[in-house]
Design a protein around this motif. Sequence first.
Motif, mmCIF file in Angstrom:
data_model
loop_
_atom_site.group_PDB
_atom_site.id
_atom_site.type_symbol
_atom_site.label_atom_id
_atom_site.label_comp_id
_atom_site.label_asym_id
_atom_site.label_seq_id
_atom_site.Cartn_x
_atom_site.Cartn_y
_atom_site.Cartn_z
ATOM 1 N N ALA A 37 -3.143 4.728 1.265
ATOM 2 C CA ALA A 37 -1.855 4.683 1.957
ATOM 3 C C ALA A 37 -1.672 5.963 2.766
ATOM 4 O O ALA A 37 -1.956 7.071 2.293
ATOM 5 C CB ALA A 37 -0.728 4.527 0.947
ATOM 6 N N LYS A 96 3.599 5.933 4.971
ATOM 7 C CA LYS A 96 4.308 5.216 3.921
ATOM 8 C C LYS A 96 5.058 6.156 2.991
ATOM 9 O O LYS A 96 6.007 5.750 2.324
ATOM 10 C CB LYS A 96 3.309 4.393 3.080
ATOM 11 C CG LYS A 96 2.498 3.389 3.860
ATOM 12 C CD LYS A 96 3.345 2.269 4.387
ATOM 13 C CE LYS A 96 2.474 1.213 5.073
ATOM 14 N NZ LYS A 96 3.292 0.122 5.663
ATOM 15 N N ALA A 138 9.827 7.751 0.483
ATOM 16 C CA ALA A 138 9.002 6.552 0.671
ATOM 17 C C ALA A 138 9.686 5.592 1.629
ATOM 18 O O ALA A 138 10.910 5.441 1.612
ATOM 19 C CB ALA A 138 8.757 5.859 -0.673
ATOM 20 N N ASP A 139 8.890 4.948 2.469
ATOM 21 C CA ASP A 139 9.386 3.919 3.392
ATOM 22 C C ASP A 139 9.605 2.637 2.594
ATOM 23 O O ASP A 139 8.666 1.920 2.256
ATOM 24 C CB ASP A 139 8.370 3.686 4.504
ATOM 25 C CG ASP A 139 8.844 2.671 5.533
ATOM 26 O OD1 ASP A 139 9.924 2.075 5.333
ATOM 27 O OD2 ASP A 139 8.135 2.456 6.529
ATOM 28 N N GLU A 153 9.040 -1.792 2.734
ATOM 29 C CA GLU A 153 8.138 -2.555 1.866
ATOM 30 C C GLU A 153 8.357 -2.029 0.449
ATOM 31 O O GLU A 153 7.669 -1.120 -0.002
ATOM 32 C CB GLU A 153 6.683 -2.381 2.298
ATOM 33 C CG GLU A 153 6.419 -2.841 3.718
ATOM 34 C CD GLU A 153 5.001 -2.561 4.169
ATOM 35 O OE1 GLU A 153 4.159 -2.230 3.303
ATOM 36 O OE2 GLU A 153 4.738 -2.667 5.379
ATOM 37 N N THR A 199 5.510 -1.593 -2.267
ATOM 38 C CA THR A 199 4.599 -0.503 -1.922
ATOM 39 C C THR A 199 5.251 0.848 -2.162
ATOM 40 O O THR A 199 4.622 1.776 -2.690
ATOM 41 C CB THR A 199 4.165 -0.622 -0.450
ATOM 42 O OG1 THR A 199 3.503 -1.875 -0.255
ATOM 43 C CG2 THR A 199 3.245 0.507 -0.052
ATOM 44 N N ALA A 200 6.524 0.971 -1.792
ATOM 45 C CA ALA A 200 7.230 2.243 -1.981
ATOM 46 C C ALA A 200 7.324 2.614 -3.454
ATOM 47 O O ALA A 200 7.101 3.770 -3.831
ATOM 48 C CB ALA A 200 8.629 2.147 -1.365
ATOM 49 N N PRO A 239 -0.491 -5.259 1.250
ATOM 50 C CA PRO A 239 -0.707 -4.073 2.094
ATOM 51 C C PRO A 239 -2.069 -4.084 2.774
ATOM 52 O O PRO A 239 -3.093 -4.299 2.128
ATOM 53 C CB PRO A 239 -0.577 -2.902 1.102
ATOM 54 C CG PRO A 239 -0.835 -3.502 -0.245
ATOM 55 C CD PRO A 239 -0.349 -4.914 -0.182
ATOM 56 N N GLU A 287 -3.596 -1.585 4.095
ATOM 57 C CA GLU A 287 -4.387 -0.397 3.766
ATOM 58 C C GLU A 287 -5.297 -0.621 2.569
ATOM 59 O O GLU A 287 -6.317 0.068 2.416
ATOM 60 C CB GLU A 287 -3.468 0.791 3.481
ATOM 61 C CG GLU A 287 -2.631 1.242 4.677
ATOM 62 C CD GLU A 287 -1.352 0.454 4.804
ATOM 63 O OE1 GLU A 287 -1.158 -0.483 3.985
ATOM 64 O OE2 GLU A 287 -0.560 0.743 5.717
ATOM 65 N N ASN A 330 6.281 -5.470 12.293
ATOM 66 C CA ASN A 330 6.581 -4.039 12.445
ATOM 67 C C ASN A 330 7.710 -3.809 13.441
ATOM 68 O O ASN A 330 8.549 -2.920 13.242
ATOM 69 C CB ASN A 330 5.328 -3.288 12.893
ATOM 70 C CG ASN A 330 4.261 -3.229 11.816
ATOM 71 O OD1 ASN A 330 4.567 -3.324 10.627
ATOM 72 N ND2 ASN A 330 3.011 -3.087 12.215
#
Length: 368
Positions: free
Chosen positions: A47, A95, A120-121, A124, A127-128, A304, A306, A326
């Motif tokens: 990430a 991220k 953290a973004d 998502e 993922t965060a 994700p 990534e 996005n």
Amino acid sequence: MNRFTAFVKKEFFHILRDRRTLLILFGLPLVQVLLFGFALTNEIKNANIAILDNDKSPHSQQITNKLLASGYFQLRKNLRSNDDIERAFRKGTIKLAVVFPAGFTENYEHGHSTRIQLLADATEQNTAISLTNYATAIIRDYVTDLNPNVQPPLTIDVRSRMVFNPELKGAFVFVPGVMAMVLLLVSALMTSVTIARERETGTLEVLMVSPLSQGQILLGKVVPYLLLSFLNGCIIIALGVFVLKVPLNGSLLLLLSETLLFIFLALSIGIFISSIVDTQLVAMFASLMAMLLPTIFLSGFMFPIESMPKPLQLVSNLIPAKYFINIVKGIMIKGAGLRYLWQPTLVLVGMSVFFMGLSLRNLKTRLS
């Protein structure tokens, strides 16, 4: 039995001679297994993160190295100020941001509590959450490694904050993804059968000898679906904002313009599929297979990008939904403008021109 055996052998020979049947029998399951095996994972790897090191000390550098050595993170950039964090998040290039305050080492070595901030973004949210948990565990392991024989107090306080989605609402993730998937599938599916239907009914040649040019015929096929799909997109946006409470922090005009562009791209793909197949059934099947699985697995909607193998990451760059998701997240949730979104917008424009040009060329070739 001899006649039945001969009949079965004949059917086998027919199947083996038909490449499309063999592709469906063996190629499709192979692709699905590979996609499910490599893309269907919630594990986070590589990430993109950014480091804002206001301390510039050995401890901050060692913690950074430990984060990067874990395999969960890769350093995208070193930041200079808090304003750089906001810009990086709005662009969608990172991220997670790790912030070391000034005086971090001094406070730690004197036994005072010091703090590391994780931003953290949360557009998502899964993922965060995973990234902040990974980073917190790694930092606490670092403290334990420095004091292996004693049980120290927690002298490094890890504070995490979810940017853009502090309440971690799932609608912030699913509304942009569902919007992209619905508009792409419905728009491409509707137009994919248009030219194929004209060809099946024998009216395509009649259209081609009409006073209209081939470009006008293609645009004439697209415009009605463009308007209807745009209305569909407006309904989805309204449901997301007023029913699911997804914020609209950016420009509504920009969001509608990007939606119109994405719909035109989806219709162009549908027209392209329609120009290379002969029947409506094949056109519908090709549209579903070309749009559904890649949009779900390779657009970043559910899994994700990534964490996928490099070949699949490269393939994901060909998925239009990746860029539109996005864009929608950037406008609705991050409040980003065209200044931050011009690159994915330019990709969508290029794809639209590419597929519409191919459609026109294929149409001319098949009728020449």
